[in-house]
Design a protein around this motif. Structure first.
Motif, PDB file in Angstrom:
ATOM      1  N   THR A   8      -5.634  15.235  -4.797  1.00  0.00           N
ATOM      2  CA  THR A   8      -4.738  14.183  -4.308  1.00  0.00           C
ATOM      3  C   THR A   8      -3.841  13.667  -5.420  1.00  0.00           C
ATOM      4  O   THR A   8      -2.638  13.450  -5.219  1.00  0.00           O
ATOM      5  N   ILE A   9      -4.410  13.486  -6.608  1.00  0.00           N
ATOM      6  CA  ILE A   9      -3.603  13.047  -7.755  1.00  0.00           C
ATOM      7  C   ILE A   9      -2.523  14.075  -8.070  1.00  0.00           C
ATOM      8  O   ILE A   9      -1.342  13.731  -8.247  1.00  0.00           O
ATOM      9  N   GLU A  10      -2.909  15.335  -8.139  1.00  0.00           N
ATOM     10  CA  GLU A  10      -1.935  16.387  -8.453  1.00  0.00           C
ATOM     11  C   GLU A  10      -0.857  16.483  -7.380  1.00  0.00           C
ATOM     12  O   GLU A  10       0.299  16.772  -7.671  1.00  0.00           O
ATOM     13  N   MET A  11      -1.241  16.219  -6.154  1.00  0.00           N
ATOM     14  CA  MET A  11      -0.320  16.324  -5.035  1.00  0.00           C
ATOM     15  C   MET A  11       0.706  15.183  -5.011  1.00  0.00           C
ATOM     16  O   MET A  11       1.882  15.382  -4.679  1.00  0.00           O
ATOM     17  N   LEU A  12       0.269  13.974  -5.386  1.00  0.00           N
ATOM     18  CA  LEU A  12       1.084  12.779  -5.146  1.00  0.00           C
ATOM     19  C   LEU A  12       1.670  12.125  -6.392  1.00  0.00           C
ATOM     20  O   LEU A  12       2.541  11.263  -6.271  1.00  0.00           O
ATOM     21  N   LEU A  13       1.209  12.492  -7.585  1.00  0.00           N
ATOM     22  CA  LEU A  13       1.602  11.729  -8.771  1.00  0.00           C
ATOM     23  C   LEU A  13       3.111  11.778  -9.024  1.00  0.00           C
ATOM     24  O   LEU A  13       3.743  10.738  -9.269  1.00  0.00           O
ATOM     25  N   LEU A 154      -1.324   2.479  -6.652  1.00  0.00           N
ATOM     26  CA  LEU A 154      -1.306   1.513  -7.747  1.00  0.00           C
ATOM     27  C   LEU A 154      -0.394   1.977  -8.871  1.00  0.00           C
ATOM     28  O   LEU A 154       0.335   1.162  -9.466  1.00  0.00           O
ATOM     29  N   THR A 155      -0.392   3.279  -9.151  1.00  0.00           N
ATOM     30  CA  THR A 155       0.501   3.816 -10.180  1.00  0.00           C
ATOM     31  C   THR A 155       1.951   3.576  -9.805  1.00  0.00           C
ATOM     32  O   THR A 155       2.754   3.135 -10.634  1.00  0.00           O
ATOM     33  N   ASP A 218       1.686  22.513 -14.026  1.00  0.00           N
ATOM     34  CA  ASP A 218       1.179  21.188 -14.392  1.00  0.00           C
ATOM     35  C   ASP A 218       2.090  20.471 -15.385  1.00  0.00           C
ATOM     36  O   ASP A 218       2.018  19.240 -15.525  1.00  0.00           O
ATOM     37  N   LEU A 219       2.936  21.225 -16.087  1.00  0.00           N
ATOM     38  CA  LEU A 219       3.837  20.596 -17.057  1.00  0.00           C
ATOM     39  C   LEU A 219       4.765  19.590 -16.384  1.00  0.00           C
ATOM     40  O   LEU A 219       5.140  18.583 -16.996  1.00  0.00           O
ATOM     41  N   PHE A 220       5.139  19.856 -15.138  1.00  0.00           N
ATOM     42  CA  PHE A 220       6.028  18.936 -14.432  1.00  0.00           C
ATOM     43  C   PHE A 220       5.304  17.628 -14.109  1.00  0.00           C
ATOM     44  O   PHE A 220       5.922  16.561 -14.098  1.00  0.00           O
ATOM     45  N   ILE A 221       4.008  17.710 -13.850  1.00  0.00           N
ATOM     46  CA  ILE A 221       3.231  16.487 -13.626  1.00  0.00           C
ATOM     47  C   ILE A 221       3.144  15.683 -14.919  1.00  0.00           C
ATOM     48  O   ILE A 221       3.358  14.465 -14.935  1.00  0.00           O
ATOM     49  N   TYR A 222       2.853  16.370 -16.031  1.00  0.00           N
ATOM     50  CA  TYR A 222       2.760  15.680 -17.320  1.00  0.00           C
ATOM     51  C   TYR A 222       4.108  15.090 -17.721  1.00  0.00           C
ATOM     52  O   TYR A 222       4.171  14.007 -18.309  1.00  0.00           O
ATOM     53  N   ALA A 223       5.194  15.804 -17.402  1.00  0.00           N
ATOM     54  CA  ALA A 223       6.529  15.292 -17.721  1.00  0.00           C
ATOM     55  C   ALA A 223       6.807  13.996 -16.975  1.00  0.00           C
ATOM     56  O   ALA A 223       7.371  13.044 -17.543  1.00  0.00           O
ATOM     57  N   ALA A 224       6.402  13.933 -15.700  1.00  0.00           N
ATOM     58  CA  ALA A 224       6.593  12.699 -14.922  1.00  0.00           C
ATOM     59  C   ALA A 224       5.815  11.545 -15.539  1.00  0.00           C
ATOM     60  O   ALA A 224       6.310  10.405 -15.592  1.00  0.00           O
ATOM     61  N   MET A 225       4.610  11.818 -16.037  1.00  0.00           N
ATOM     62  CA  MET A 225       3.807  10.767 -16.659  1.00  0.00           C
ATOM     63  C   MET A 225       4.426  10.298 -17.970  1.00  0.00           C
ATOM     64  O   MET A 225       4.455   9.098 -18.262  1.00  0.00           O
ATOM     65  N   VAL A 226       4.934  11.235 -18.762  1.00  0.00           N
ATOM     66  CA  VAL A 226       5.573  10.866 -20.037  1.00  0.00           C
ATOM     67  C   VAL A 226       6.800  10.001 -19.784  1.00  0.00           C
ATOM     68  O   VAL A 226       7.038   8.998 -20.483  1.00  0.00           O
ATOM     69  N   VAL A 270       0.125   2.123 -18.135  1.00  0.00           N
ATOM     70  CA  VAL A 270      -0.596   2.946 -19.111  1.00  0.00           C
ATOM     71  C   VAL A 270      -1.990   3.293 -18.595  1.00  0.00           C
ATOM     72  O   VAL A 270      -2.428   4.449 -18.671  1.00  0.00           O
ATOM     73  N   SER A 271      -2.678   2.301 -18.054  1.00  0.00           N
ATOM     74  CA  SER A 271      -4.043   2.529 -17.575  1.00  0.00           C
ATOM     75  C   SER A 271      -4.091   3.549 -16.450  1.00  0.00           C
ATOM     76  O   SER A 271      -4.926   4.467 -16.458  1.00  0.00           O
ATOM     77  N   CYS A 272      -3.195   3.410 -15.474  1.00  0.00           N
ATOM     78  CA  CYS A 272      -3.178   4.338 -14.344  1.00  0.00           C
ATOM     79  C   CYS A 272      -2.882   5.764 -14.794  1.00  0.00           C
ATOM     80  O   CYS A 272      -3.516   6.723 -14.330  1.00  0.00           O
ATOM     81  N   LEU A 273      -1.935   5.907 -15.718  1.00  0.00           N
ATOM     82  CA  LEU A 273      -1.575   7.242 -16.180  1.00  0.00           C
ATOM     83  C   LEU A 273      -2.678   7.862 -17.032  1.00  0.00           C
ATOM     84  O   LEU A 273      -2.917   9.075 -16.967  1.00  0.00           O
ATOM     85  N   VAL A 274      -3.355   7.042 -17.811  1.00  0.00           N
ATOM     86  CA  VAL A 274      -4.468   7.552 -18.616  1.00  0.00           C
ATOM     87  C   VAL A 274      -5.599   8.025 -17.704  1.00  0.00           C
ATOM     88  O   VAL A 274      -6.169   9.112 -17.903  1.00  0.00           O
ATOM     89  N   VAL A 275      -5.941   7.219 -16.698  1.00  0.00           N
ATOM     90  CA  VAL A 275      -6.997   7.600 -15.757  1.00  0.00           C
ATOM     91  C   VAL A 275      -6.621   8.881 -15.027  1.00  0.00           C
ATOM     92  O   VAL A 275      -7.449   9.801 -14.869  1.00  0.00           O
ATOM     93  N   SER A 276      -5.370   8.982 -14.593  1.00  0.00           N
ATOM     94  CA  SER A 276      -4.918  10.189 -13.893  1.00  0.00           C
ATOM     95  C   SER A 276      -5.013  11.408 -14.792  1.00  0.00           C
ATOM     96  O   SER A 276      -5.441  12.489 -14.361  1.00  0.00           O
TER      97      SER A 276
END
Length: 415
Positions: A8-13, A154-155, A218-226, A270-276
């Motif tokens: 779900t995280i990977e799908m929606l982040l 929440l994120t 997965d790099l695109f997910i990490y890019a969105a978080m950065v 920060v907390s939400c992204l770290v947990v994800s």
């Protein structure tokens, strides 16, 4: 439970971050009346995703690859429209604002339409593949999906609440960066579909682009978080330079309270992204480490088809076969004889929801490696849920004949 939470995280982040940034920019750059566009795009996105979830799991009229192709083409076109008319707002204030706002709304709807259908189908797919109407296993899977969705909600709220405290230009730059990265991913998917559907002729450049984007999705997910992390960084730096004037102690307390709220939302981002990050890296590695797929079995290939004899698969166990394409991809499919029947369950070693992670056999049951859903063996070969993707085949003279062309139609499902 953990597998559903992670998926779900990977799908929606990515959608959560991008939608939050778009809504923050709309609030900063447009009038209060623009909020109706926010609500309209949210409602349209959720309703459309719900309809898509139903069509994908209950009918055969939806080609997932082509649907994604259309969604991404429209989204990219609207992104271009947004940039053009956002630049024209000074010369054509009304038209520029109306068109650019409409484009952002369509982009938002498109992101939700792409991200949500598989998640909304979880209750149905989990129930479909359970042997009982209600079970503890089913409850835990639903809890995992719900917790994942709540974390993403929440994120999104935290990113939005942080972004609205930036300047309009800062919000525009961060939103543009996020949408541009997402556009790159969309372009690679469009190229992949065009190659798979033979809309364009394959060449080394296009093949390498698709190969890289698929292997490192997965790099695109990490890019969105950065990109989302830029928000608390900017607010943290601004916090050191606070020098707002005040005339009385009440105003001073108001300023302190404002920055206290800003720090809280920054911390929430920060907390939400770290947990994800922890869930989609360390926890995912732990959850998936224990299961290995059985090896691919050899089956003869001639007349542009793979021939699997009944003798090879009559033992009632899961058998895995594959075809290696010219692009170096291994397109896998599974065959299993159905209990108390002369029929066979045949499908790709992949599904629309969990991708190419594959299936394994445990205690006489077929289980999805990613989400732990137990397949009803009698439904393998039928569309819906977490069942293997249906492929064309025919049976002749004690042989299951799978045309290579039928496998190549689903080449994009495999890395």
């Amino acid at each position: 439970m953990l597998k559903y939470l992670i998926s779900t995280i990977e799908m929606l982040l990515t959608a959560s971050v991008n939608v939050a940034l778009v809504f923050a920019y709309i609030k900063l750059a447009y009038t209060n009346k623009s909020r109706i566009w926010v609500y309209a795009s949210l409602i349209t996105g959720f309703v459309s995703a719900g309809i898509m979830a139903y069509l994908k799991n209950s009918t055969k009229i939806v080609d997932t690859a082509m649907c994604n192709f259309v969604i991404f083409v429209i989204s990219l076109a609207m992104l271009v429209v947004f940039f053009v008319f956002a630049a024209l707002r000074r010369k054509l204030p009304r038209v520029g604002a109306a068109v650019s706002l409409t484009a952002l709304s369509v982009i938002t709807t498109a992101m939700l339409l792409y991200a949500l259908p598989n998640f909304l189908a979880y209750p149905y797919t989990i129930w479909l593949n359970e042997s009982m109407m209600f079970s503890t296993n089913m409850l835990f899977k639903l809890i995992g999906a719900v917790f994942g969705a709540l974390l993403m909600l929440l994120t999104g709220i935290a990113v939005n609440r942080g972004a609205v405290r930036l300047s309009k230009m800062q919000a525009f730059v961060i939103m543009t960066l996020a949408l541009s990265v997402n556009a790159v991913r969309q372009i690679t998917v469009i190229i992949n579909v065009m190659l798979t559907k033979r809309f364009v002729k394959s060449n080394s450049v296009l093949f390498n682009i698709v190969k890289f984007s698929t292997n490192y999705a997965d790099l695109f997910i990490y890019a969105a978080m950065v990109i989302a992390l830029i928000i608390p960084v900017i607010l943290f730096i601004r916090g050191f330079r606070v020098n707002e004037p005040y005339d009385n102690p009440a105003q001073k307390r108001k300023i302190k309270k404002k920055w206290k709220v800003i720090r809280r939302w920054s911390g929430a981002v920060v907390s939400c992204l770290v947990v994800s990050t922890v869930f989609i890296t360390a926890v995912k590695a732990y959850v998936n480490k224990g299961v290995e797929l059985s090896p691919v079995e050899h089956a003869p290939i001639h007349d542009d088809a793979i021939y699997v004899s009944f003798e090879m698969v009559e033992d009632g166990h899961l058998h895995r076969f594959a075809y290696n394409t010219d692009k170096g991809k291994e397109i896998r499919f599974i065959v299993i004889k159905k209990p108390n029947s002369s029929q066979y369950g045949i499908g790709l070693d992949a599904c629309d929801i969990c991708g190419e992670t594959g299936y394994y056999e445990k205690d006489g049951q077929v289980v999805c490696k990613l989400c732990d859903v137990v397949m009803n063996i009698n439904t393998i070969g039928f569309k819906g849920g977490c069942n293997p993707i249906v492929i064309d085949y025919r049976i002749e003279n004690g042989q299951i004949i799978v045309p290579i062309s039928a496998l190549l139609e689903h080449e994009s499902e495999f890395k």
